[in-house]
Scaffold this motif. Structure first.
Motif, PDB file in Angstrom:
ATOM      1  N   LEU A  28       0.201  -1.551   0.403  1.00 36.01           N
ATOM      2  CA  LEU A  28       0.209  -0.311  -0.199  1.00 36.01           C
ATOM      3  C   LEU A  28       1.338   0.964   0.155  1.00 36.01           C
ATOM      4  CD1 LEU A  28      -3.002  -0.910   2.150  1.00 36.01           C
ATOM      5  CD2 LEU A  28      -2.852  -0.699   0.241  1.00 36.01           C
ATOM      6  N   ASP A  29       2.446   0.875   0.886  1.00 39.00           N
ATOM      7  CA  ASP A  29       3.319   2.344   0.784  1.00 39.00           C
ATOM      8  C   ASP A  29       3.668   2.758  -0.767  1.00 39.00           C
ATOM      9  OD1 ASP A  29       3.000   2.202   3.849  1.00 39.00           O
ATOM     10  OD2 ASP A  29       5.211   1.204   2.914  1.00 39.00           O
ATOM     11  N   GLU A  30       3.499   1.809  -2.086  1.00 38.58           N
ATOM     12  CA  GLU A  30       3.789   1.972  -3.567  1.00 38.58           C
ATOM     13  C   GLU A  30       2.748   2.809  -4.282  1.00 38.58           C
ATOM     14  OE1 GLU A  30       5.408  -0.895  -4.348  1.00 38.58           O
ATOM     15  OE2 GLU A  30       7.468  -0.433  -3.092  1.00 38.58           O
ATOM     16  N   PHE A  31       0.936   2.161  -3.724  1.00 36.18           N
ATOM     17  CA  PHE A  31      -0.198   2.383  -4.016  1.00 36.18           C
ATOM     18  C   PHE A  31      -0.183   3.963  -4.854  1.00 36.18           C
ATOM     19  CE2 PHE A  31      -4.740   3.269  -4.511  1.00 36.18           C
ATOM     20  CZ  PHE A  31      -4.989   1.641  -5.228  1.00 36.18           C
ATOM     21  N   ASP A  32      -0.769   4.171  -6.465  1.00 36.75           N
ATOM     22  CA  ASP A  32      -0.626   5.778  -6.356  1.00 36.75           C
ATOM     23  C   ASP A  32      -2.517   5.619  -6.028  1.00 36.75           C
ATOM     24  OD1 ASP A  32      -1.017   7.794  -7.779  1.00 36.75           O
ATOM     25  OD2 ASP A  32      -1.194   7.521  -9.457  1.00 36.75           O
ATOM     26  N   TYR A  33      -2.865   6.613  -5.280  1.00 39.17           N
ATOM     27  CA  TYR A  33      -4.369   7.192  -4.541  1.00 39.17           C
ATOM     28  C   TYR A  33      -5.286   7.472  -5.392  1.00 39.17           C
ATOM     29  CZ  TYR A  33      -3.487   4.412  -0.553  1.00 39.17           C
ATOM     30  OH  TYR A  33      -3.126   3.764   0.501  1.00 39.17           O
ATOM     31  N   SER A  34      -4.140   8.026  -6.164  1.00 38.70           N
ATOM     32  CA  SER A  34      -4.739   9.141  -7.616  1.00 38.70           C
ATOM     33  C   SER A  34      -6.060   8.493  -8.495  1.00 38.70           C
ATOM     34  CB  SER A  34      -3.769   9.732  -8.284  1.00 38.70           C
ATOM     35  OG  SER A  34      -3.037   8.595  -9.291  1.00 38.70           O
ATOM     36  N   ILE A  35      -6.117   6.953  -8.466  1.00 35.71           N
ATOM     37  CA  ILE A  35      -6.632   6.041  -8.682  1.00 35.71           C
ATOM     38  C   ILE A  35      -7.673   5.959  -8.440  1.00 35.71           C
ATOM     39  CG2 ILE A  35      -7.000   3.485  -9.683  1.00 35.71           C
ATOM     40  CD1 ILE A  35      -3.977   3.491  -9.677  1.00 35.71           C
ATOM     41  N   VAL A  36      -7.503   6.160  -7.522  1.00 35.69           N
ATOM     42  CA  VAL A  36      -9.120   5.906  -6.422  1.00 35.69           C
ATOM     43  C   VAL A  36      -9.639   7.000  -6.320  1.00 35.69           C
ATOM     44  CG1 VAL A  36     -10.072   5.703  -3.321  1.00 35.69           C
ATOM     45  CG2 VAL A  36      -7.933   4.404  -4.351  1.00 35.69           C
ATOM     46  N   GLU A  37      -8.914   8.228  -6.383  1.00 36.56           N
ATOM     47  CA  GLU A  37      -9.382   9.634  -7.514  1.00 36.56           C
ATOM     48  C   GLU A  37     -10.637   9.733  -8.280  1.00 36.56           C
ATOM     49  OE1 GLU A  37      -7.146  12.325  -6.497  1.00 36.56           O
ATOM     50  OE2 GLU A  37      -6.672  12.083  -4.251  1.00 36.56           O
ATOM     51  N   ALA A  38      -9.811   8.958  -9.402  1.00 38.33           N
ATOM     52  CA  ALA A  38     -10.109   8.942 -10.714  1.00 38.33           C
ATOM     53  C   ALA A  38     -11.800   7.656 -10.851  1.00 38.33           C
ATOM     54  CB  ALA A  38      -9.482   8.325 -11.886  1.00 38.33           C
ATOM     55  N   ALA A  39     -11.830   6.693  -9.992  1.00 33.62           N
ATOM     56  CA  ALA A  39     -12.125   5.558  -9.844  1.00 33.62           C
ATOM     57  C   ALA A  39     -13.774   6.633  -9.054  1.00 33.62           C
ATOM     58  CB  ALA A  39     -12.008   4.585  -9.054  1.00 33.62           C
ATOM     59  N   HIS A  40     -13.564   7.490  -8.342  1.00 35.19           N
ATOM     60  CA  HIS A  40     -14.515   8.305  -7.341  1.00 35.19           C
ATOM     61  C   HIS A  40     -15.446   9.369  -8.663  1.00 35.19           C
ATOM     62  CE1 HIS A  40     -13.213   7.198  -3.399  1.00 35.19           C
ATOM     63  NE2 HIS A  40     -13.732   6.141  -4.017  1.00 35.19           N
ATOM     64  N   ASP A  41     -14.220   9.969  -9.606  1.00 33.63           N
ATOM     65  CA  ASP A  41     -14.706  10.075 -10.746  1.00 33.63           C
ATOM     66  C   ASP A  41     -15.360  10.204 -11.456  1.00 33.63           C
ATOM     67  OD1 ASP A  41     -13.760  12.596  -9.322  1.00 33.63           O
ATOM     68  OD2 ASP A  41     -11.915  12.877 -10.292  1.00 33.63           O
ATOM     69  N   LEU A  42     -15.504   8.538 -11.821  1.00 26.31           N
ATOM     70  CA  LEU A  42     -16.284   8.044 -12.524  1.00 26.31           C
ATOM     71  C   LEU A  42     -17.320   7.236 -11.980  1.00 26.31           C
ATOM     72  CD1 LEU A  42     -13.666   6.503 -14.782  1.00 26.31           C
ATOM     73  CD2 LEU A  42     -14.944   8.360 -15.373  1.00 26.31           C
ATOM     74  N   GLY A  43     -17.930   8.034 -10.660  1.00 24.58           N
ATOM     75  CA  GLY A  43     -19.274   7.043  -9.911  1.00 24.58           C
ATOM     76  C   GLY A  43     -19.169   6.415  -9.425  1.00 24.58           C
ATOM     77  N   ALA A  44     -17.865   5.573  -9.540  1.00 22.73           N
ATOM     78  CA  ALA A  44     -17.707   4.448  -8.407  1.00 22.73           C
ATOM     79  C   ALA A  44     -17.186   4.910  -6.435  1.00 22.73           C
ATOM     80  CB  ALA A  44     -15.926   3.777  -8.643  1.00 22.73           C
ATOM     81  N   THR A  45     -18.576   3.780  -6.247  1.00 29.18           N
ATOM     82  CA  THR A  45     -18.580   4.072  -4.661  1.00 29.18           C
ATOM     83  C   THR A  45     -17.098   3.823  -4.269  1.00 29.18           C
ATOM     84  OG1 THR A  45     -19.608   1.899  -4.246  1.00 29.18           O
ATOM     85  CG2 THR A  45     -21.328   3.717  -4.856  1.00 29.18           C
ATOM     86  N   GLU A  46     -17.831   3.977  -2.512  1.00 31.27           N
ATOM     87  CA  GLU A  46     -16.022   4.241  -2.194  1.00 31.27           C
ATOM     88  C   GLU A  46     -15.968   2.079  -2.393  1.00 31.27           C
ATOM     89  OE1 GLU A  46     -14.303   4.311   2.436  1.00 31.27           O
ATOM     90  OE2 GLU A  46     -16.197   5.752   1.697  1.00 31.27           O
ATOM     91  N   LEU A  47     -16.975   1.627  -1.983  1.00 30.45           N
ATOM     92  CA  LEU A  47     -17.273  -0.810  -1.820  1.00 30.45           C
ATOM     93  C   LEU A  47     -16.250  -0.445  -3.451  1.00 30.45           C
ATOM     94  CD1 LEU A  47     -17.318  -2.512  -0.195  1.00 30.45           C
ATOM     95  CD2 LEU A  47     -19.775  -2.968  -0.767  1.00 30.45           C
ATOM     96  N   GLN A  48     -16.876  -0.102  -4.085  1.00 27.54           N
ATOM     97  CA  GLN A  48     -16.704  -0.474  -5.569  1.00 27.54           C
ATOM     98  C   GLN A  48     -15.014   0.044  -5.758  1.00 27.54           C
ATOM     99  OE1 GLN A  48     -19.607   1.795  -8.312  1.00 27.54           O
ATOM    100  NE2 GLN A  48     -21.131  -0.421  -8.250  1.00 27.54           N
ATOM    101  N   ALA A  49     -14.678   1.184  -5.587  1.00 27.39           N
ATOM    102  CA  ALA A  49     -13.208   1.156  -5.328  1.00 27.39           C
ATOM    103  C   ALA A  49     -12.685   0.921  -4.648  1.00 27.39           C
ATOM    104  CB  ALA A  49     -12.577   3.093  -4.808  1.00 27.39           C
ATOM    105  N   MET A  50     -12.662   0.346  -3.139  1.00 26.39           N
ATOM    106  CA  MET A  50     -12.488  -0.648  -2.591  1.00 26.39           C
ATOM    107  C   MET A  50     -11.973  -2.118  -3.657  1.00 26.39           C
ATOM    108  SD  MET A  50     -10.263  -0.927   0.431  1.00 26.39           S
ATOM    109  CE  MET A  50     -11.282   0.423   1.611  1.00 26.39           C
ATOM    110  N   THR A  51     -13.093  -2.685  -3.769  1.00 26.04           N
ATOM    111  CA  THR A  51     -13.144  -4.225  -4.120  1.00 26.04           C
ATOM    112  C   THR A  51     -12.710  -3.969  -5.534  1.00 26.04           C
ATOM    113  OG1 THR A  51     -15.182  -4.092  -5.210  1.00 26.04           O
ATOM    114  CG2 THR A  51     -15.215  -4.284  -2.479  1.00 26.04           C
ATOM    115  N   LYS A  52     -12.934  -3.268  -6.411  1.00 23.52           N
ATOM    116  CA  LYS A  52     -12.141  -3.426  -8.150  1.00 23.52           C
ATOM    117  C   LYS A  52     -10.569  -2.248  -8.391  1.00 23.52           C
ATOM    118  CE  LYS A  52     -17.238  -4.154  -9.827  1.00 23.52           C
ATOM    119  NZ  LYS A  52     -18.215  -3.546 -10.660  1.00 23.52           N
TER     120      LYS A  52
END
Length: 296
Positions: free
Chosen positions: A188-212
């Motif tokens: 997780l220290d090497e994980f790019d959290y901007s990917i999660v923000e992009a998923a949220h911008d595309l309409g993904a919920t927090e659970l969907q961003a977590m699992t997918k």
């Protein structure tokens, strides 16, 4: 030592393909030129060979003497007699191995789920006492196993839980959880959290961003932590010796109890089988984890 080995193994799985792809052509030529200029014999190579011999000589000895036709320390003749005895005349040994596998798999699954959830929670959210909880998580890993075993035994005795497979499972889960936490946290220290923000911008919920998004990206760390938990559970003797009860003998405890009668060559044959299975799993997981890392 074990933590460093598994961290190096995980880094090899997750970084090797991306590092090779991003390496410049000039750097590759320079590295090949340096290898050509390197001497055939050097102190570092000699030390490496001695270290490898020191590490693998006991394993080679076990494999060779698993085919020994006698119980003696000298190799007499090639025979499969101990493999036959292992298969058809070692019921107690198989029961202890079955107990070890059941405890290792179940404690590995539970510690992987809890360790992954704890690592994601600590990295994902900011809350009061976060650093304290993160420090407390490493406590079972840095404490001597004797202290962990005695304290766990006192705890189970205080709440009147009979010793058996369940107490070994609970103790191993507690012991293996920090290792899984460490492996997943390193990923997780090497994980790019901007990917999660992009998923949220595309309409993904927090659970969907977590699992997918998050979980597939850190899957090499999760699998490495799970394999490490199984390894730590299978080889543990000290904690198991304290919290085990009647009918819950594991393989390390069985081997220890049989030492007073002399180590049977059947143990060598079982060790040879386990080494072979471990090597096959390691090579299979190496290819699988490299494919997962390359896809993310």
């Amino acid at each position: 030592m074990k933590i460093q080995f598994f961290l190096a193994l995980q880094n090899m799985f997750t970084k090797r393909s991306s590092a090779k792809q991003g390496e410049a052509e000039s750097a590759r030529h320079a590295r090949r030129g340096w290898k050509k200029r390197s001497p055939r014999f050097s102190l570092s190579k000699i030390v490496l060979c001695i270290t490898l011999l020191f590490l693998f000589a006991p394993l080679i000895y076990i494999v060779i003497f698993s085919f020994n036709g006698s119980k003696g320390a000298e190799f007499s003749n090639f025979s499969f007699i101990w493999y036959k005895k292992l298969i058809f005349d070692s019921e107690r040994l198989w029961m202890s191995l079955l107990n070890s596998v059941i405890i290792a798999v179940t404690s590995g699954i539970v510690s992987t789920v809890l360790g992954t959830a704890a690592s994601i929670g600590i990295n994902w959210y900011k809350f009061r006492g976060r650093n304290f909880i993160q420090t407390l998580t490493y406590l079972p890993m840095v404490l001597p196993e004797v202290i962990v075993g005695i304290s766990t035994l006192i705890f189970f005795g205080g709440i009147h839980i009979p010793l058996g497979l369940f107490t070994i499972f609970a103790a191993h889960t507690t012991f293996c959880l920090p290792f899984v936490f460490l492996m997943v946290n390193a990923r997780l220290d090497e994980f790019d959290y901007s990917i999660v923000e992009a998923a949220h911008d595309l309409g993904a919920t927090e659970l969907q961003a977590m699992t997918k998004v998050v979980i597939p990206a850190i899957m090499p760390g999760i699998v490495s932590g799970f394999m490490m938990a199984i390894t730590m559970s299978l080889e543990d003797f000290v904690i198991t010796y304290f919290v085990g009860g009647p009918g819950s003998t594991t393989l390390p405890v069985y081997v220890y109890s049989s030492i007073k009668y002399g180590v049977s060559p059947v143990i060598n044959t079982l060790s040879c089988v386990m080494i072979s299975v471990t090597c096959l799993l390691a090579f299979a997981l190496r290819k699988g984890l490299k494919g997962i890392a390359a896809s993310h």
